[in-house]
Design a protein around this motif. Structure first.
Motif, PDB file in Angstrom:
ATOM      1  N   GLN A 192       0.830  -1.206   0.000  1.00 22.32           N
ATOM      2  CA  GLN A 192       0.000   0.000   0.000  1.00 22.32           C
ATOM      3  C   GLN A 192       0.865   1.256   0.000  1.00 22.32           C
ATOM      4  OE1 GLN A 192      -3.393   0.345   2.848  1.00 22.32           O
ATOM      5  NE2 GLN A 192      -2.282   2.125   3.616  1.00 22.32           N
ATOM      6  N   THR A 193       1.978   1.215   0.735  1.00 21.17           N
ATOM      7  CA  THR A 193       2.856   2.384   0.837  1.00 21.17           C
ATOM      8  C   THR A 193       3.450   2.780  -0.509  1.00 21.17           C
ATOM      9  OG1 THR A 193       4.629   0.873   1.503  1.00 21.17           O
ATOM     10  CG2 THR A 193       3.462   2.037   3.252  1.00 21.17           C
ATOM     11  N   ASP A 194       3.748   1.792  -1.353  1.00 19.34           N
ATOM     12  CA  ASP A 194       4.290   2.093  -2.682  1.00 19.34           C
ATOM     13  C   ASP A 194       3.198   2.626  -3.597  1.00 19.34           C
ATOM     14  OD1 ASP A 194       7.127   1.169  -2.526  1.00 19.34           O
ATOM     15  OD2 ASP A 194       6.164  -0.706  -2.003  1.00 19.34           O
ATOM     16  N   ALA A 195       2.034   2.008  -3.531  1.00 15.77           N
ATOM     17  CA  ALA A 195       0.932   2.407  -4.407  1.00 15.77           C
ATOM     18  C   ALA A 195       0.508   3.848  -4.163  1.00 15.77           C
ATOM     19  CB  ALA A 195      -0.254   1.467  -4.204  1.00 15.77           C
ATOM     20  N   GLN A 196       0.454   4.257  -2.908  1.00 12.05           N
ATOM     21  CA  GLN A 196      -0.032   5.604  -2.612  1.00 12.05           C
ATOM     22  C   GLN A 196       0.977   6.694  -2.963  1.00 12.05           C
ATOM     23  OE1 GLN A 196      -0.837   5.225   1.661  1.00 12.05           O
ATOM     24  NE2 GLN A 196       0.790   6.688   2.089  1.00 12.05           N
ATOM     25  N   LEU A 197       2.213   6.314  -3.261  1.00 12.33           N
ATOM     26  CA  LEU A 197       3.232   7.290  -3.667  1.00 12.33           C
ATOM     27  C   LEU A 197       3.151   7.627  -5.155  1.00 12.33           C
ATOM     28  CD1 LEU A 197       6.401   6.003  -1.773  1.00 12.33           C
ATOM     29  CD2 LEU A 197       5.218   8.166  -1.376  1.00 12.33           C
ATOM     30  N   SER A 198       2.493   6.759  -5.922  1.00 13.27           N
ATOM     31  CA  SER A 198       2.472   6.922  -7.374  1.00 13.27           C
ATOM     32  C   SER A 198       1.177   7.567  -7.865  1.00 13.27           C
ATOM     33  CB  SER A 198       2.637   5.552  -8.045  1.00 13.27           C
ATOM     34  OG  SER A 198       2.512   5.669  -9.446  1.00 13.27           O
TER      35      SER A 198
END
Length: 250
Positions: A192-198
């Motif tokens: 989730q942390t990676d997805a919300q950065l993009s």
């Protein structure tokens, strides 16, 4: 004689200065999914303690192997307990120096421009309709923690075997994210942390926590020193925890 004495003194001073600098030049090796959070935390730590820190990121398996081969890490943060246990079992890290730092969640993503919306993740036909014979991007399920968690979840849902041949295994979770960002894969499974950065992908759903092992990031001191203990304690401080929370870690 005087010239030799001056030269010797300068050499000694430079040697001491170099040693002093080396003692406070810390290296933190961390899972690639922690890049943004650790970068910010390190910046705050350096400002507060006037200690230089170099951050090295990559797949947890790759980093763990580098450390066993002598990589100069002072602190290691893994994206799962397996690779931390690997270092403990190898005698590189003492068990009592390990602490669980944060948690994460696993989500399914699609390109931002995609028409894909949330669907039933236990329905194989729904996956096939979205994939349309293309690849499902995720970390290599043999070694990358995010991929290992994804395999556990899809196995729990009873669809891993059917989707296994369509997997596009990436060296780390950020590479899996990039495949979806570029539209080279219609779906991906990342943290989730990676997805919300993009801003190039969208989350179409979350894989249930009970479908895979808890996503824990253990941290440990590899090389014991006053400065490494200082940084290790700072990673657990309220200041650092606020940064982790800001980037979606729990």
């Amino acid at each position: 004689m005087k010239a030799w004495t001056v030269h010797a003194c300068l050499t000694a001073i430079l040697s001491v200065s170099s040693s002093a600098y080396a003692a406070t030049d810390l290296k933190i090796y961390a899972a690639s999914s922690m890049t943004n959070a650790i970068d910010e935390i390190v910046q705050k730590f350096e400002h507060k303690y006037d200690v230089s820190v170099t951050s090295v990121y990559g797949g947890s398996s790759s980093i763990a192997r580098q450390i066993t081969n002598g990589a100069p890490a002072d602190i290691f943060i893994s994206a799962n307990t397996k690779w931390m246990d690997y270092l403990v079992d190898s005698g590189v890290i003492p068990r009592d120096s390990v602490t669980n730092l944060v948690h994460n969640r696993l989500v399914v993503i699609a390109p931002k421009s995609s028409d894909t919306v949330s669907f039933n993740f236990s329905d194989l036909n729904a996956w096939q309709q979205v994939l349309e014979g293309q690849r499902l991007a995720l970390g290599n399920p043999m070694s990358v923690p995010a991929g290992m968690y994804a395999k556990e979840s899809l196995t729990h849902l009873g669809i891993w075997k059917a989707l296994e041949r369509q997997i596009a295994p990436a060296k780390n979770v950020r590479m899996a994210l990039a495949l979806v960002e570029r539209g080279e894969a219609p779906l991906g499974i990342v943290y989730q942390t990676d997805a919300q950065l993009s801003n190039k992908v969208k989350i179409v759903g979350e894989l249930a926590d009970n479908s895979h092992t808890a996503i824990i990031y253990p941290a440990a001191i590899v090389k014991d020193s006053t400065e490494s203990k200082q940084l290790f304690e700072y990673l657990q401080s309220s200041d650092a925890q606020q940064v982790f929370a800001q980037y979606g870690f729990q």
